[in-house]
Design a protein around this motif. Structure first.
Motif, PDB file in Angstrom:
ATOM      1  N   GLN A 117     -10.106  -0.721  -2.090  1.00 46.71           N
ATOM      2  CA  GLN A 117      -9.770  -0.011  -3.320  1.00 46.71           C
ATOM      3  C   GLN A 117      -9.123  -0.937  -4.337  1.00 46.71           C
ATOM      4  O   GLN A 117      -9.421  -0.866  -5.532  1.00 46.71           O
ATOM      5  CB  GLN A 117      -8.821   1.129  -2.970  1.00 46.71           C
ATOM      6  CG  GLN A 117      -8.689   2.145  -4.064  1.00 46.71           C
ATOM      7  CD  GLN A 117      -7.685   3.192  -3.682  1.00 46.71           C
ATOM      8  OE1 GLN A 117      -7.856   3.885  -2.685  1.00 46.71           O
ATOM      9  NE2 GLN A 117      -6.627   3.314  -4.452  1.00 46.71           N
ATOM     10  N   THR A 118      -8.247  -1.828  -3.840  1.00 44.20           N
ATOM     11  CA  THR A 118      -7.620  -2.782  -4.746  1.00 44.20           C
ATOM     12  C   THR A 118      -8.681  -3.670  -5.376  1.00 44.20           C
ATOM     13  O   THR A 118      -8.669  -3.915  -6.595  1.00 44.20           O
ATOM     14  CB  THR A 118      -6.607  -3.650  -3.983  1.00 44.20           C
ATOM     15  OG1 THR A 118      -5.839  -2.804  -3.159  1.00 44.20           O
ATOM     16  CG2 THR A 118      -5.730  -4.399  -4.926  1.00 44.20           C
ATOM     17  N   ALA A 139      -1.520  -0.657  -3.848  1.00 42.16           N
ATOM     18  CA  ALA A 139      -2.726   0.153  -3.813  1.00 42.16           C
ATOM     19  C   ALA A 139      -2.346   1.582  -3.436  1.00 42.16           C
ATOM     20  O   ALA A 139      -1.605   1.808  -2.485  1.00 42.16           O
ATOM     21  CB  ALA A 139      -3.699  -0.418  -2.806  1.00 42.16           C
ATOM     22  N   VAL A 180     -16.289   1.725  -0.412  1.00 42.62           N
ATOM     23  CA  VAL A 180     -15.141   2.596  -0.676  1.00 42.62           C
ATOM     24  C   VAL A 180     -15.515   4.041  -0.367  1.00 42.62           C
ATOM     25  O   VAL A 180     -14.783   4.770   0.309  1.00 42.62           O
ATOM     26  CB  VAL A 180     -14.672   2.471  -2.144  1.00 42.62           C
ATOM     27  CG1 VAL A 180     -13.722   3.587  -2.507  1.00 42.62           C
ATOM     28  CG2 VAL A 180     -13.994   1.140  -2.388  1.00 42.62           C
ATOM     29  N   ILE A 230       0.853  -1.189   0.000  1.00 38.21           N
ATOM     30  CA  ILE A 230       0.000   0.000   0.000  1.00 38.21           C
ATOM     31  C   ILE A 230       0.889   1.238   0.000  1.00 38.21           C
ATOM     32  O   ILE A 230       1.857   1.314   0.760  1.00 38.21           O
ATOM     33  CB  ILE A 230      -0.914   0.029   1.252  1.00 38.21           C
ATOM     34  CG1 ILE A 230      -1.746  -1.247   1.326  1.00 38.21           C
ATOM     35  CG2 ILE A 230      -1.827   1.250   1.224  1.00 38.21           C
ATOM     36  CD1 ILE A 230      -2.505  -1.393   2.618  1.00 38.21           C
ATOM     37  N   LEU A 276      -9.297   0.260   3.795  1.00 40.85           N
ATOM     38  CA  LEU A 276      -9.667   1.043   2.625  1.00 40.85           C
ATOM     39  C   LEU A 276      -8.848   0.624   1.405  1.00 40.85           C
ATOM     40  O   LEU A 276      -9.374   0.501   0.291  1.00 40.85           O
ATOM     41  CB  LEU A 276      -9.450   2.529   2.921  1.00 40.85           C
ATOM     42  CG  LEU A 276      -9.775   3.513   1.816  1.00 40.85           C
ATOM     43  CD1 LEU A 276     -11.174   3.310   1.311  1.00 40.85           C
ATOM     44  CD2 LEU A 276      -9.603   4.926   2.324  1.00 40.85           C
ATOM     45  N   ALA A 277      -7.551   0.361   1.663  1.00 39.64           N
ATOM     46  CA  ALA A 277      -6.687  -0.019   0.546  1.00 39.64           C
ATOM     47  C   ALA A 277      -7.137  -1.333  -0.065  1.00 39.64           C
ATOM     48  O   ALA A 277      -7.145  -1.480  -1.295  1.00 39.64           O
ATOM     49  CB  ALA A 277      -5.249  -0.130   1.024  1.00 39.64           C
ATOM     50  N   PHE A 335     -11.672  -2.950  -5.804  1.00 38.39           N
ATOM     51  CA  PHE A 335     -12.409  -2.087  -6.731  1.00 38.39           C
ATOM     52  C   PHE A 335     -11.714  -2.002  -8.082  1.00 38.39           C
ATOM     53  O   PHE A 335     -12.335  -2.195  -9.134  1.00 38.39           O
ATOM     54  CB  PHE A 335     -12.531  -0.701  -6.071  1.00 38.39           C
ATOM     55  CG  PHE A 335     -12.932   0.400  -6.996  1.00 38.39           C
ATOM     56  CD1 PHE A 335     -14.266   0.589  -7.329  1.00 38.39           C
ATOM     57  CD2 PHE A 335     -11.994   1.267  -7.501  1.00 38.39           C
ATOM     58  CE1 PHE A 335     -14.640   1.614  -8.169  1.00 38.39           C
ATOM     59  CE2 PHE A 335     -12.353   2.287  -8.344  1.00 38.39           C
ATOM     60  CZ  PHE A 335     -13.687   2.462  -8.671  1.00 38.39           C
ATOM     61  N   MET A 336     -10.397  -1.784  -8.038  1.00 32.85           N
ATOM     62  CA  MET A 336      -9.637  -1.667  -9.292  1.00 32.85           C
ATOM     63  C   MET A 336      -9.699  -2.967 -10.082  1.00 32.85           C
ATOM     64  O   MET A 336      -9.947  -2.962 -11.293  1.00 32.85           O
ATOM     65  CB  MET A 336      -8.174  -1.348  -8.992  1.00 32.85           C
ATOM     66  CG  MET A 336      -7.974  -0.102  -8.195  1.00 32.85           C
ATOM     67  SD  MET A 336      -7.943   1.336  -9.226  1.00 32.85           S
ATOM     68  CE  MET A 336      -6.228   1.704  -9.206  1.00 32.85           C
ATOM     69  N   LEU A 384     -18.183  -0.501  -4.086  1.00 34.54           N
ATOM     70  CA  LEU A 384     -18.208   0.920  -4.426  1.00 34.54           C
ATOM     71  C   LEU A 384     -18.770   1.739  -3.266  1.00 34.54           C
ATOM     72  O   LEU A 384     -18.215   2.761  -2.866  1.00 34.54           O
ATOM     73  CB  LEU A 384     -19.099   1.103  -5.647  1.00 34.54           C
ATOM     74  CG  LEU A 384     -18.671   2.102  -6.700  1.00 34.54           C
ATOM     75  CD1 LEU A 384     -17.279   1.774  -7.167  1.00 34.54           C
ATOM     76  CD2 LEU A 384     -19.630   2.064  -7.868  1.00 34.54           C
ATOM     77  N   LEU A 420      -3.276   5.180  -2.093  1.00 36.10           N
ATOM     78  CA  LEU A 420      -4.300   5.737  -1.225  1.00 36.10           C
ATOM     79  C   LEU A 420      -3.963   7.189  -0.931  1.00 36.10           C
ATOM     80  O   LEU A 420      -2.877   7.498  -0.452  1.00 36.10           O
ATOM     81  CB  LEU A 420      -4.305   4.932   0.082  1.00 36.10           C
ATOM     82  CG  LEU A 420      -5.642   4.717   0.753  1.00 36.10           C
ATOM     83  CD1 LEU A 420      -6.609   4.091  -0.217  1.00 36.10           C
ATOM     84  CD2 LEU A 420      -5.454   3.826   1.949  1.00 36.10           C
ATOM     85  N   ALA A 442      -3.146  -2.344  -9.741  1.00 33.20           N
ATOM     86  CA  ALA A 442      -3.801  -2.757  -8.503  1.00 33.20           C
ATOM     87  C   ALA A 442      -2.789  -2.788  -7.353  1.00 33.20           C
ATOM     88  O   ALA A 442      -3.132  -2.532  -6.203  1.00 33.20           O
ATOM     89  CB  ALA A 442      -4.446  -4.116  -8.681  1.00 33.20           C
TER      90      ALA A 442
END
Lengths: 118, 256
Positions: B153-154, A90, B52, A66, B149-150, B156-157, B49, A92, A87
């Motif tokens: 998000q990953t 990540a 996030v 991250i 969160l990361a 999500f990507m 989504l 942030l 990806a």
């Protein structure tokens, strides 16, 4: 898909102002290994090219899972950040003490908004 | 009809027809499976989504809190950032990636992996040690939120990318592969029908010709016995009677 070898990614990296970095290091994310740090302190004197170099380095390192970056720092290298779509690690964007978080600038949230929009 | 739309370039035979029909069936099955996969992924994607979005907003508050506790530390002990930076050696706060499988897509999820015990040497921070510890805890909590969160998000990507690929495939099958196979089947069927008609016509023709030939044969046969019936007596007559009749019977022979 960049999901290869994410098993050995276990570090966090941070690019941010002094307070953010200090706080995160207090939490224990700091890792110094053969003069290679996983954090960069950005102040008013730090040049954009330094930030860009650090960003490139951290996104290319294989042990970082991250990457945290202060939003106001991300603003300085916005084209690079917006272009980044891997990806791993990540990416942030985090708020800092002096710069409150603005969701409309976040590259990921922008995509979220776009997806919700249409 | 066969020229309409794209089709595969194959020879129209029954075997090709069977093969193409099987392929069409396969394509249809694949299409429905992919459509299902897309639906499952999209459901998941929507959920992520939402999370996030929530987590990003939560992060703002958490980081604010953390900054505040650091400000308290600075107030109590003075600036410790240099010290903290210099003492960073090996990370005690790491993350571990684990996998999660959503309809064939591997989604990584990060887990906080903290090494127990503090490797921070807090000597030199005589005053306000408690504040430092507190700030440490607050920041650790903040980082946990960030890690969460990361991973969202990953996910999500990756989901975004996979959904795009799946959509492309679904559309390709729906709008290219299936119509092409259908066109091929139409083409083969029409060609086979055409060949059938040609074959039928040919058979008819052959039959007609055979019939005509048979009739001609019959007619000849019908004519022949008369000649046979007529000629032997004539021969007999010729043999028995005068040689003057022989000429007549010879004339009959000339016909053949």
């Amino acid at each position: 898909m960049a999901s290869t070898s994410f098993k050995d990614r276990n570090l966090l990296a941070v690019i941010g102002d002094e307070d953010t970095v200090t706080g995160l290091l207090l939490a224990g994310i700091g890792n110094v290994d053969k003069q290679k740090r996983n954090f960069l302190v950005v102040d008013s004197k730090t040049s954009v090219s330094t930030i860009e170099a650090a960003f490139e380095e951290y996104t290319e390192r294989k042990d970082i899972a991250i990457l945290l970056i202060n939003q106001h720092v991300a603003e300085k290298i916005r084209p690079l950040v917006d272009k980044y779509n891997q990806a791993f690690p990540a990416l942030l964007e985090i708020p800092s003490k002096d710069h409150p978080y603005d969701p409309s600038k976040d590259s990921v949230l922008k995509r979220v908004q776009k997806l919700f929009g249409d | 009809m066969s020229g309409a739309g794209q089709r595969e370039n194959i020879f129209p035979t029954r075997m090709a027809l069977t093969n193409t029909k099987q392929r069409l069936k396969g394509a249809q099955t694949g299409h429905s499976l992919l459509a299902k996969k897309r639906d499952a992924l999209t459901t998941r994607f929507r959920a992520i989504l939402k999370k996030v979005d929530e987590a990003k907003r939560k992060m703002g508050r958490v980081m604010q809190l953390a900054s505040f506790s650091l400000a308290e530390v600075t107030y109590a002990t003075g600036d410790i950032s240099y010290l903290v930076r210099e003492q960073a050696k090996a990370a005690s706060f790491k993350v571990k990636a684990k996998q999660e499988n959503v309809s064939g897509v591997v989604l990584p999820a990060f887990e906080v992996d903290r090494v127990a015990g503090s490797d921070f040497n807090l000597t030199g921070l005589g005053r306000g040690g408690q504040q430092v510890l507190k700030a440490k805890e607050v920041y650790a909590k903040a980082v946990e939120t960030l890690v969460e969160l990361a991973s969202l998000q990953t996910a999500f990507m990756i989901l975004d990318e996979v959904i795009r690929a799946t959509n492309r495939r679904v559309n390709a099958i729906e709008h290219v592969v299936i119509p092409r196979l259908e066109n091929t089947i139409k083409y083969i069927t029409s060609e086979l029908d055409e060949m059938d008609r040609e074959e039928f016509f040919r058979l008819k023709k052959v039959q007609a010709k055979k019939k005509r030939d048979a009739q001609a044969e019959d007619a000849r046969r019908a004519a022949l016995p008369i000649a046979d019936e007529i000629s032997p007596p004539t021969q007999e007559i010729a043999a028995d009677d005068s040689p003057g009749d022989l000429l007549n019977s010879k004339d009959e022979d000339v016909i053949f």
